[in-house]
Design an enzyme around this catalytic site. Structure first.
Site, short mmCIF file in Angstrom:
data_model
loop_
_atom_site.label_atom_id
_atom_site.label_comp_id
_atom_site.label_asym_id
_atom_site.label_seq_id
_atom_site.Cartn_x
_atom_site.Cartn_y
_atom_site.Cartn_z
CD GLU A 369 -11.57 -19.18 8.90
OE1 GLU A 369 -12.69 -18.54 8.50
OE2 GLU A 369 -10.80 -17.92 7.75
CD GLU A 377 -1.89 -18.46 4.03
OE1 GLU A 377 -3.08 -18.16 5.28
OE2 GLU A 377 -2.45 -17.42 3.50
NE ARG A 424 -1.91 -14.19 0.55
CZ ARG A 424 -3.07 -14.97 0.47
NH1 ARG A 424 -4.49 -14.61 -0.27
NH2 ARG A 424 -3.12 -15.79 1.22
CG ASP A 729 -6.19 45.96 -11.13
OD1 ASP A 729 -7.05 44.19 -11.11
OD2 ASP A 729 -7.29 46.57 -12.02
CB THR A 957 -4.54 38.88 -19.68
OG1 THR A 957 -4.43 38.87 -20.44
CG2 THR A 957 -5.60 37.49 -18.74
#
Length: 1268
Positions: A369, A377, A424, A729, A957
């Site tokens: 194009e 730039e 940029r 455990d 726990t």
């Protein structure tokens, strides 16, 4: 048309003499624009250019009008203009103003209402608002008639359109000519021929420039694009017929993507350029994007200013540009120059423009194009040629020939000097897929120095808007070689200091360092191909420090958010890092870990057994603070004591410093990574073995996990520094224990198999948990191959006589096995118990530093060390050296006063209720928090009753949580043991109790209680055998993928996957906190972490080795209409302002001041990924959606983004409407993701965690806690 009177005047005197003619100054030259382009280099002097005003004026070197600063610049006489307007904003507007000012022109800015405070407005001599507040902000800069009206009223001679907006709009160029204003750019006909991509392709074909197959006319529907793809094959690329910059571009790879891509691209193009027409072409894979800068005058003369390499792109938008293109073959380079100039001449091009090409891997080039405007730039071409492109545009528009510019032929163009790179810098967050960020720039410091140019339009205090492009600045680095230019660019990027918004600087730094970029041969596929490396960011200091200030500001405005912090405030005395005692300075740093590393676990066990003295395990860094301070001790304070600890306790058997509740509490409440704690302590304490509490098949969680999760967790723990695994455990269930032992042995750790102690084996009246029970259990563990046997007395029930009996029997039965004893001092017998255990043959005993000992914690180390000093059981630790260590922890403990349980003395009632030490503290703490302090005795009695009702189980726990939950349930419902069983069938029991009865924790040593079990389960399924054995393996690779998709690849390490596998909800909350506040909060002094800073309070801390930070809190502002407050700090001496939402604003203002925010921890709570405006809503409440289904479409910074459903479900709330303006994180929709199935089988990203039995102060109705 003659130039109107006064067009060249700029001074006040000139305005007063509007009727007077402009008189020539001696030596001034007369400028007359030609009528048409000529083939010769010289310009005729008689005719005006077609379609423009006739100029027959004499320009003189007058002075431009003085601005506010009173500065005046002489008009250079090079152009027949006196005043120019830029129909643009931001950095390109400022660039044009600078060029005009240097030519002695007055400059005029236009600005939208949204841009009323933007710098470009104030950089011009005059500025006028264009558009109105009810217009879309982008539309203001597309308002041609208003811009021209302003130009005429301001007596502007020429308009420069910049890039974007109206720069490629032929209608605007014609309107300028009709108004008698020069358009600084190509002729309207050229814009139509070149700016229209389809027309440009036709022109390229006409003059023999090769093109990629594509449509020659704009498309009106996706079906036309599909027809093209059917002929030429996929992939294809859709492009905006008018415009560029990546707007309106989409790569489409199949028919199913075409319709949506076409619509989105067309909408983007229409929004950005005012024209939604599209064209399509074949997509060339991995080309280089090379563009040629051209200049052309009115007389048919065209030159090129060499090429730029723009291959580093993301979503078709250029990110980094280089001039000239490195390693481009000279033959290709020459062909590109020739084709660019040939095409420009063919269409009669005028002014500056860029001809863009793709170059494939074989060096073939294809026309893409023409951009009939100045490019973003253009700067790097200026740097390598010395040609001011913007001034050249203005001069050419004023009639100058290339010859008059010194560029009459290609040979006159200055040769290329060196290389230039442009980056940029944008307000986009690369860690969040480049989501645009908006907000106030709290600090903005640009780089400088030799070879660095900055083109930008922002400064400290400016607000980055959601409405426009996200670019903040362009940084340009120039140097003699490409590699030197990259070095300068890296230095410049590092010098940026930007606070308040996120930027893409970390990403740009990675690009500059990447080997493929440094070769100079990057393609347009570069970013996609190297995502792993490019998105692997080092922690970027500026962003993290801004987030840290937000954390501090949030506490100032909204108060601390630390559940359970209901005690006294933290002490203001901050203990200094503990120094190594003088006597130990320079001593060799050796210890039992050296033995372990040298001889392995088996050799270590033999060495311990051969050792005559008793070894101490220090629990200060785990169980001590878990028992006393709700597990809230931070890594920050541990690290301050670690170097001295490594010397003072060099002779210790181990440091228990990880595992148990510390793992999830680190994530949940301290907002720090437990793995990082382990690694950092390991670095500072390399000589003493680290020990962790490991819940067997439950790892460090509260439920059963698939076997592969547990094995991977153990392996990663060993890699990070754990040496000894105390495997227990909660029910002494052998199958769970054996599995945990296997996992540790396979990973190379020390296997310390554990007998969880409960009851009282010295009491002949107790029928359960007799000596034979423990010996039989120990036999199974020793036969399976443990290196050490631990007795874990989590409640302090092990009386001295019982310790003598148990340890003595174990020593006699297993003479070669290491025996390790752990107890709590709840009843005050802890020291006596450990001394008895040592005398009976224990090799290691647990204790903690004196100032952290006693009560529900471990017995005092100083007492044990002194008691055994000089005896055969001497611990090898100097008791005098423990004193400074105890002083440090005493002072540090005062910082955690908000979490103290305020227990005043030991309590022998533990022998009645048998509550574990940590749970006792937390449970009492929670009871006080919930207003149940007066019910404490009832809770203790209920705990004992619940234990009996459950069959007198081992309580640790997570089994202790089951008992605690049932105890609370009984108190709340007025139940005792008898009525509990009688009414069981009609009661809705806590989930932990139901799961226990189902067998999810394993099988109790003496079976489940009946008939209670049957009545609780009411026919629910039960598990026989080890729970984890029935679970299929978890897809950890899939989980890692989903986590990286959610948080970014760079944010997730393998250990994070394990954290998420164990605690999905907690890990999500942790990551949300880190993303919001950064991980720098780990570095904060503890008082600043826990409580709001006071005015003029100052904290200083180290954020990295040799990098310090100083923060002083100054003040907080009034409540703003948006529900926010400004909080003022000084950071390293620099004033900083942070905006924080006042969560009490709704009550203060009597209305909802802020939008509802999405909950990032809930997948169904869908938030805006960036700031923007809703342009389409695709769902409504009740809509069923699938993953990936479109919910809404946002427009943000001129890009359209579809927000899609992350999960399947039903929409229950739509929180937005069309035209709503959202900030990033605002709630968009809520999806109900309710799904059937077992929690254990759910995706860890979408499932909840088991309740934390160790967390103090739960929400109303939450079950009371247990503890390890």
């Amino acid at each position: 048309m003659q130039l109107r009177q006064g067009a060249l005047k700029g001074s006040a005197q000139g305005r007063r003499n509007a009727a007077q003619s402009v008189l020539p100054r001696a030596g001034a030259r007369r400028v007359t624009l030609p009528a048409q382009r000529q083939s010769a280099g010289a310009a005729p002097r008689s005719q005006a250019p077609v379609g423009s005003r006739s100029f027959a004026v004499t320009a003189r070197a007058d002075q431009r009008g003085a601005g506010e600063d009173g500065m005046r610049l002489d008009h250079t006489g090079e152009v027949p203009f006196r005043k120019i307007l830029c129909a643009n904003r931001g950095e390109i507007a400022i660039r044009i103003f600078r060029a005009g000012t240097e030519l002695g022109l007055r400059t005029v800015a236009v600005y939208s209402p949204a841009d009323r405070l933007q710098p470009h407005r104030y950089k011009a001599d005059e500025a006028y608002c264009v558009g109105s507040a009810d217009m879309q902000p982008v539309s203001c800069y597309l308002d041609m008639d208003n811009i021209i009206r302003i130009a005429k009223e301001a007596e502007v001679d020429a308009i420069h359109p910049g890039y974007g907006f109206l720069s490629e709009n032929a209608v605007f160029a014609r309107k300028c000519a009709e108004a008698g204003i020069v358009f600084i750019g190509p002729k309207p006909e050229t814009i139509e021929a070149m700016g229209d991509k389809t027309a440009a392709r036709r022109a390229a074909v006409e003059c023999g420039v090769s093109i990629v197959p594509g449509t020659n006319n704009p498309l009106s529907s996706p079906d036309e694009a599909k027809d093209f793809a059917a002929q030429y094959g996929y992939p294809v690329i859709l492009k905006a017929a008018m415009g560029g910059g990546g707007r309106g571009m989409r790569v489409v790879r199949n028919d199913s993507e075409m319709a949506d891509a076409f619509i989105r691209a067309s909408n983007e193009a229409r929004s950005a350029f005012g024209d939604g027409r599209m064209f399509v072409e074949k997509y060339v894979e991995e080309p280089r994007h090379i563009e040629i800068q051209i200049l052309a005058d009115h007389y048919g003369n065209v030159v090129h200013l060499y090429e730029r390499d723009c291959s580093v792109q993301r979503r078709h938008q250029k990110v980094v540009e280089v001039a000239p293109a490195p390693k481009l073959p000279n033959s290709t380079r020459r062909a590109l120059y020739d084709d660019a100039v040939k095409l420009a001449r063919h269409v009669g091009y005028r002014n500056a423009g860029t001809v863009e090409f793709m170059v494939d891997k074989d060096g073939r080039h294809y026309f893409l194009e023409v951009n009939p405007r100045v490019q973003v730039e253009h700067t790097i071409t200026e740097e390598i040629t010395g040609v001011d492109i913007v001034q050249s545009q203005i001069k050419i528009a004023g009639g100058a020939s290339l010859n008059s510019l010194g560029l009459g032929t290609q040979a006159d163009v200055p040769p290329v000097y060196g290389f230039a790179i442009q980056c940029r810098v944008t307000s986009e967050d690369p860690e969040q897929n480049f989501q645009p960020d908006t907000g106030r720039l709290e600090a903005y410091r640009m780089p400088g120095g030799p070879g660095i140019r900055m083109d930008g339009a922002v400064t400290t205090g400016n607000v980055v808007s959601r409405y426009y492009d996200s670019m903040l600045a362009k940084v340009i680095a120039s140097a003699p070689t490409f590699r030197m230019a990259t070095q300068k660019m890296q230095r410049a990027l590092n010098e940026f200091q930007i606070r308040g918004i996120k930027t893409n600087i970390p990403f740009l730094e990675n690009v500059m360092r990447h080997p493929d970029f440094l070769t100079g041969e990057a393609t347009t596929f570069f970013i996609e191909k190297h995502q792993k490396e490019l998105f692997n960011f080092e922690r970027h200091g500026s962003l993290r420090s801004s987030k840290l200030l937000t954390y501090l500001a949030d506490m100032v405005v909204n108060g601390p958010d630390h559940p359970g912090a209901i005690g006294a405030p933290p002490s203001k005395l901050v203990p200094a890092p503990l120094e190594v005692p003088d006597a130990l300075r320079g001593a060799p740093l050796t210890g039992w870990r050296d033995v372990l590393q040298r001889e392995g676990p088996d050799g270590w066990a033999k060495a311990v057994r051969a050792h005559k003295g008793v070894l101490i395990t220090d629990t200060t860094m785990r169980d001590a603070h878990q028992s006393l301070l709700a597990t809230r001790m931070r890594t920050h304070d541990m690290l301050k004591a670690a170097p001295a600890t490594s010397q003072i306790l060099a002779g210790a058997g181990s440091l228990e410093m990880w595992g148990g509740a510390t793992f999830d509490v680190s994530l949940r409440f301290l907002h720090e990574c437990p793995w990082r704690r382990l690694e950092r302590l390991r670095e500072l304490v390399p000589n003493v073995p680290f020990q962790m509490l490991f819940r067997g098949a439950n790892a460090v969680g509260y439920t059963s996990y698939p076997d592969n999760v547990v094995r991977e967790f153990v392996a990663e723990s060993v890699r990070c520094g754990v040496d000894i695994f105390r495997i227990f455990d909660s029910l002494n269930y052998v199958d769970n224990l054996l599995f945990g032992m296997d996992a540790v042995r396979d990973a190379g750790g020390v296997v310390e198999a554990t007998l969880c102690y409960t009851g009282d084996l010295s009491d002949p009246r107790r029928s359960k948990y007799r000596l034979d029970y423990y010996l039989d259990l120990a036999e199974k563990l020793v036969n399976h191959g443990c290196h050490s046997l631990a007795i874990k007395d989590m409640a302090g029930l092990l009386k001295p006589r019982a310790a003598t009996m148990l340890v003595g029997a174990l020593r006699e039965r297993f003479p070669d096995t290491v025996i390790h004893v752990h107890t709590h001092d709840s009843a005050g017998t802890g020291v006596a118990t450990q001394l008895a255990a040592a005398a009976a043959g224990a090799d290691m005993v647990d204790a903690c530093i004196d100032s952290m000992s006693g009560l529900t914690s471990q017995p005092a180390m100083g007492a044990i060390v002194n008691a055994l000093a000089g005896s055969e059981l001497d611990t090898g630790i100097n008791p005098d050296h423990l004193i400074p260590l105890s002083t440090y922890w005493e002072q540090t403990r005062e910082l955690y006063a908000p979490f103290e349980s305020n227990m005043k003395a030991v309590s022998s009632d533990v022998y009645v209720h048998e509550m574990p030490g940590g749970q006792y503290t937390n449970l009492k703490f929670q009871a006080m928090s919930l207003g149940l302090g007066e019910e404490w005795d009832k809770i203790c009695k209920a705990y004992a009753g619940a234990n009996r009702a459950l069959g007198d189980i081992v309580k640790v726990t997570p089994s202790s949580k089951v008992v605690g939950d049932l105890a609370q349930f009984m108190v709340q419902n007025g139940l005792d043991e008898r009525t509990l069983v009688e009414r069981a069938e009609s009661l809705s029991f806590p989930s932990s109790v139901v799961e226990f009865m189902q067998g999810y924790l394993g099988r109790p040593s003496f079976g489940f209680p009946e008939p209670l079990r049957s009545r609780v389960l009411k026919g629910k399924h039960v598990i026989d055998g080890r729970p984890g054995a029935s679970l299929g393996p978890m897809d950890l690779a899939g989980l890692e993928y989903r986590l990286k998709e959610k948080y970014g690849a760079q944010a997730i390490a393998p250990r994070d996957v394990l954290s998420a596998a164990l605690y999905p909800k907690v890990f999500d909350e942790y990551m949300t906190h880190v993303l919001k506040y950064s991980d720098l909060i780990e570095k904060l002094p503890t008082r600043a972490f826990l409580t709001p800073m006071e005015e003029d309070e100052e904290v200083e801390f180290e954020i990295a080795k040799g990098v310090g930070a100083n923060i002083k809190y100054k003040a907080v502002g009034e409540l703003q209409p948006n529900g926010k407050r400004e909080v003022f700090f000084e950071a390293n001496g620099v004033p900083r302002v942070v905006e924080v939402t006042d969560k009490k604003a709704e009550q203060v203002l009597g209305r909802k001041a802020v939008r509802e925010r999405a909950d990032l921890a809930v997948l169904g709570s869908v938030g805006a990924p960036m700031a923007g405006t809703i342009i389409e809503v695709s769902v409504k409440p009740g809509t069923s959606v699938k993953p990936g289904q479109q919910l809404v479409v946002m427009n943000a910074m001129k890009m359209e983004t579809a927000i899609c459903a992350p999960v399947a479900g039903v929409i229950t709330q739509v929180a937005v409407e069309v035209n709503d303006a959202l900030d990033a994180g605002d709630l968009v929709v809520f999806i109900d993701t309710k799904a059937a199935g077992d929690v254990a089988d759910q995706d860890p990203l979408s499932s909840g965690d088991s309740d934390d039995e160790d967390a103090p102060a739960p929400a109303e109705g939450k079950a009371l806690a247990g503890a390890a």
